[in-house]
Structure formats: C-alpha cells, structure tokens
Write an enzyme that holds these catalytic residues in place. Sequence first.
Site: not given
Length: 390
Positions: A182, A198, A214
């Site tokens: 974050s 990610e 993914k």
Amino acid sequence: MTTSALDVLRALRAHTTAAGLPGPAALVGDWWGADAVIAPSVQLRPGFAPPDDPDRFWIGYLGFPVRADESRMPPAVGGLTGAILTLRDGRWEYEDVDGAPCPAWIVEALDTQESTSETGWSADWEAPRREPHEDAIAQCLDAIRAGEVYQACVCTRFTGTVSGDPLEFYASITANTMPAKSAYLHGDWGTVASFSPETFLRRTGNLISSSPIKGTVGADADPDTLSSSAKDVAENVMIVDLVRNDLGRVAVTGTVRVPELLSVVRAPGVWHLVSRVEAILDPAVGTNELLRATFPPASVTGTPKIRAAELLGSWETDPRGVYCGAVGMTGPGRGLDLNVAIRTVAITPDGMAALGVGGGITIDSDPALEWQECLDKAASIVGVHGSADN
C-alpha cells in the site's frame, strides 16, 4: 510498544500541517526490506520522475503512459528527501543520507501511542457500466483470433467521491485489508491511495525481481481452482514470458530465471496466481534504462506489449491515469521498489475519485466471469465504509 505505521503517519501529518511543512508520504507493507517506509516530510511535485542515480530517496508515482488524462491527475508525481523512517522487526529506524540525527518532532511522532485523527471520511462509489467493458473484451477476443495479441489486460473503472480526510480513507482501508504494497501520496495536485498486492520491480544492488500477478478468483472460491484452470495458468505463464523478455533486455546474458511459478496467494477479496522473475543487471544499468525496458508493467498491458498497449487505448472508454502505472521509491545505490498501481484510488483536490479494475483476457475468457472478476477486485475498497461523521 511500537507505534503503528498508520499512527506514525497521522502524527507526522499533524506536525507538518501545524509547522507549515510538506506532509509525509508512506509505503506500508512489503517495502524496501521493511514493513513500512515513511518520508516524514517530502514535497511531491507533478512531473518529477525518478532520477537515474539519486543520492537521496525519491518517492512518487508514474502513471500509465497510454492516453494520459492530465485533467484529473498529473501523469507523474515525485519528490526527493534525505531522510526516511523504516519499520523492521517491530522497530523504527531513522535513516538520513547526511548522517544527521533524528529531529525531536519525529522522535515525538514515533512515541505516539494513540491516534491523532480528528476527522472522518466517507466514500460514494458508482460502478462502471457492464456493456462497454464486455464490448471491449469482445474486441480483444477478436484481436486474439486475428493473431494481433495473445493476451491483453482490459480495464474499466469505478468513479465516485471521497469526502473528509483522504489520509483516514487510506488508513481505514489499509487497516481493514492489509495489502502487500500500500502507499499514500498527497499534495496540492490530489491524493493517491494505493492498496496494491503486486510488486512491479525491486532492485537491491544488481539483483532485479518482478512478481507478476495473473489469474484471479474471489476470496470465497476454492483457491485450488486457480492451479487447475487452463485459462488462469496460461494467462500467468504468458506474462511471465513477457517479464522475462523485458528484464532480458537489460540483464546480464543468461541470468534471467523464474524461481517461483504459479504460487496461489491470498489478497484482499481475492486469490491470485503469482510468479517471480529475477535477473542480474549490469552495474551500468541505471533506473531510467531499466524503466525504459520494463514500463508499463507487463501484467497490466499484454503480449506483445507494444501492440497490446496500442489496442487498449482504443478499446477502453477511459484513460487509466495513475492506475496500472507504478508507485514506490528509489534511493542511493540505485535501490528501487515499485508496486503495480492496481487497487489504487486517485482522488482529485475536490474529492472526485477513480478506481480502475480489470483483468487479463485470453482466448478462453468468459466475458461474464471477467466482469465478476472486476467486481471482486473492487469489493475490498468500495465495500469499506467510512469512519466518523465529517
């Protein structure tokens, strides 16, 4: 008792506001080998991208470079600071590039044991229309059948308003969902509240890594279905190949490898398939050369990347802005840590907010399921209710 990163952020903001200083910026989660990194005071300026080999710390964001929309938010924002706070193993450390001691007002912030928040927040969200998104997916499927792309990440966005304190909006959702990477950035230009799971790029010395995501199912689904899904596995493997290609453009020959493939990882509201690609860089490769080879992130464009980006600009109804760009920091010694700016809210100074969502489209994609994936990804943010009255 260690003061939490969010309470330290609040205390620093209270002091800088009272003192007329630029406010803090925060990276909370898995950052810089720590559990949090906070710049106590940093002037974040539009258009200030990372320097190639800085002697200080750069913190900021780079927006998605397709169909830039400068009417909402600047395409890039950043600032330099000589001092950061890091939280490692439950202990705060102060680092100053000039070796200066920690100022008393920062020590006071680190000793704060209760929230300094006096304001609340609320958010009102409107979901995107389903039909334009499914039409974009249909166009993507046509392009895949025609051999123009093998996969593309097709996106849409929620819009709304955030009233009250943007820092409390960020703090509430971060505390509620605990995202891996974050970030909170704020200035006269607006606010970026990123709740990304990610890692785009992490550089330590000459080792570079990227951890593309993914493959997604909702949090209430059986996570084993991801590993057994031909569509999700293919989606991930194709992007891993693209990341290998991107890093291979600047890596020492023969050093690109995939130490982690198709791991099932929980993120707020969903399960993801995550892989990790590593490489060794030539010491001469600077930050700008690395970004030219890899940006925008592979997982949010498609393969082949250039053609996918061109097509996405015509399929999607809105520019992505900060969404699908990168947020994070660089530092001395060419250290670098950037997220992929997904699950990321851009808030203009007047409170208008945008939250992009999307997913990778392959030949096996079902438009109805892709739409549901967008809703699942947004739920961890739009489903969090505001705090006290503003």
